[in-house]
Write a protein that holds these residues in place. Structure first.
Motif, PDB file in Angstrom:
ATOM      1  N   TYR A  67       0.855  -1.191   0.000  1.00 58.96           N
ATOM      2  CA  TYR A  67       0.000   0.000   0.000  1.00 58.96           C
ATOM      3  C   TYR A  67       0.893   1.244   0.000  1.00 58.96           C
ATOM      4  O   TYR A  67       2.013   1.223   0.520  1.00 58.96           O
ATOM      5  N   SER A  69       0.617   5.785   0.284  1.00 61.30           N
ATOM      6  CA  SER A  69      -0.191   6.990   0.508  1.00 61.30           C
ATOM      7  C   SER A  69       0.697   8.217   0.351  1.00 61.30           C
ATOM      8  O   SER A  69       1.884   8.196   0.691  1.00 61.30           O
ATOM      9  N   LYS A 142      -7.672  -5.177  -2.779  1.00 61.91           N
ATOM     10  CA  LYS A 142      -7.523  -3.845  -3.367  1.00 61.91           C
ATOM     11  C   LYS A 142      -8.764  -2.968  -3.199  1.00 61.91           C
ATOM     12  O   LYS A 142      -8.696  -1.753  -3.411  1.00 61.91           O
ATOM     13  N   ASN A 144     -11.801  -0.703  -1.779  1.00 62.51           N
ATOM     14  CA  ASN A 144     -11.841   0.347  -0.755  1.00 62.51           C
ATOM     15  C   ASN A 144     -12.423  -0.171   0.551  1.00 62.51           C
ATOM     16  O   ASN A 144     -11.997   0.233   1.636  1.00 62.51           O
ATOM     17  N   SER A 157      -6.351   8.556   0.740  1.00 65.99           N
ATOM     18  CA  SER A 157      -5.196   8.672  -0.158  1.00 65.99           C
ATOM     19  C   SER A 157      -4.415   7.373  -0.288  1.00 65.99           C
ATOM     20  O   SER A 157      -3.291   7.371  -0.768  1.00 65.99           O
ATOM     21  N   THR A 159      -3.523   3.790  -1.858  1.00 66.90           N
ATOM     22  CA  THR A 159      -3.664   2.991  -3.076  1.00 66.90           C
ATOM     23  C   THR A 159      -2.851   1.706  -2.933  1.00 66.90           C
ATOM     24  O   THR A 159      -1.894   1.636  -2.151  1.00 66.90           O
TER      25      THR A 159
END
Length: 350
Positions: A67, A69, A142, A144, A157, A159
């Motif tokens: 991950y 950010s 992946k 949300n 923020s 991803t």
């Protein structure tokens, strides 16, 4: 006293029953509940196993999710491992258990989560679609909704840079390697290598590696030969046609004042001659490594012999010179007719 003996006997019986119940559990499991007759009805299994008696090997899935950010505070947010497990539980059919995920953070606010999941063996194995399973799992991680479960109140923020997963067929017992082969995991799939001492393609390793002792490189008759198994145990030799198993090695020892050298080059031979089987580099010796050897005199011994020879020559020359000089002197005295000192001269018949 009898009370103490009774307590000791009771404790011994209970301990024996416990050990007996534990022995009913497979793969290192321990008994948690048992029937009055001592039969174990439920076992606590070690990680990777399941079933009432821990006889089922679970399928192992390893994965890594990265991950990222842009928010610098990302590295301070705690990771919700429990939420991560719940997502895995809800997305994996036959989910059984998972070990704690681990995390690592670098200064660029990249967050890496590694995990291991255990699940029951897919009922359609080996026709199980691993690629589809891995793809679906990564897609879930992946989403949300999953990210919100992993990083509470901090998702705007974040991803997913990458997500990879793999079924470890070796750890899961889902391989078809030969009994004389070892399984190694790859991503994806797995491979098989024949164990030391066997030849084959991994899924079939029927041929054991042996070397005939008579095919070993040439060795000097003046040397003593010792043959050992791979574990260092000495081999009892009955004849030169004996077959030596894989990794058997030979050591030669020359007599005192001699050293072992390469038969062709004369260089000191320090390598151990070993049975490794046929390959491109050992064709000449049919499975044995190393070269023929011979015993050469050590330099010190050779110098000593030369010095002794030189000393002998010098002694002979000196003695010869003395004898020649003495003989000439005697001849001269005879020629001069000097006989006054005959008693001091030995007259050799002429």
């Amino acid at each position: 006293m009898w009370k103490a003996v009774k307590i000791a006997i009771t404790a011994f019986v209970l301990l024996s029953e416990c050990r007996s119940e534990d022995s009913q559990c497979k793969n290192g499991g321990t008994c948690s509940t048992s029937a009055p007759d001592g039969t174990c009805t439920s076992c606590v299994c070690k990680t990777g196993y399941s079933g009432n008696v821990c006889d089922k090997v679970l399928t192992v899935v390893h994965g890594v999710v990265t991950y990222k950010s842009s928010n610098q505070s990302f590295i301070l947010i705690p990771f919700n491992a429990k939420g991560f497990k719940e997502v895995l539980r809800s997305s994996i059919v036959n989910y059984q258990d998972s070990v704690s995920s681990n995390r690592s953070i670098d200064e660029s606010t990249t967050f890496v989560v590694g995990y291991t999941v255990y699940m029951n063996r897919p009922p359609d194995w080996p026709n199980f679609n691993q690629s589809l399973f891995i793809s679906d799992l990564n897609n879930v991680l992946k989403q949300n909704s999953s990210i919100r479960a992993f990083f509470t109140n901090f998702t705007s923020s974040i991803t997913v840079i990458s997500a990879t997963a793999d079924i470890d067929e070796c750890a899961s017992g889902l391989y078809t390697c030969d009994v004389n082969a070892e399984c190694f995991n790859t991503i994806p799939g797995y491979g098989c290598n024949c164990k030391s001492g066997f030849i084959g393609n991994g899924t079939h390793c029927p041929v054991g590696i042996f070397c005939k002792l008579s095919d070993a490189p040439e060795w000097p008759t003046s040397a003593t030969r010792s043959v050992y198994y791979h574990n260092g145990a000495p081999v009892s030799i009955s004849n030169s046609d004996d077959l030596m198993p894989y990794k058997t090695f030979i050591e030669y020892k020359c007599p005192d004042r001699y050293t072992l050298v390469n038969f062709e080059t004369g260089e000191a031979q320090t390598t151990v001659i070993e049975c490794v089987g046929m390959n491109e580099t050992t064709q000449s010796h049919k499975g044995w490594t190393g070269n023929g050897v011979r015993c050469d005199m050590t330099v010190e011994f050779m110098v000593a012999i030369i010095m002794a020879a030189v000393s002998s020559v010098i002694i002979v020359l000196v003695a010869g010179g003395f004898i020649v000089s003495w003989t000439n002197k005697m001849k001269k005295k005879k020629q001069d007719g000097n006989s006054d000192n005959d008693t001091d001269i030995l007259d050799f018949p002429g």
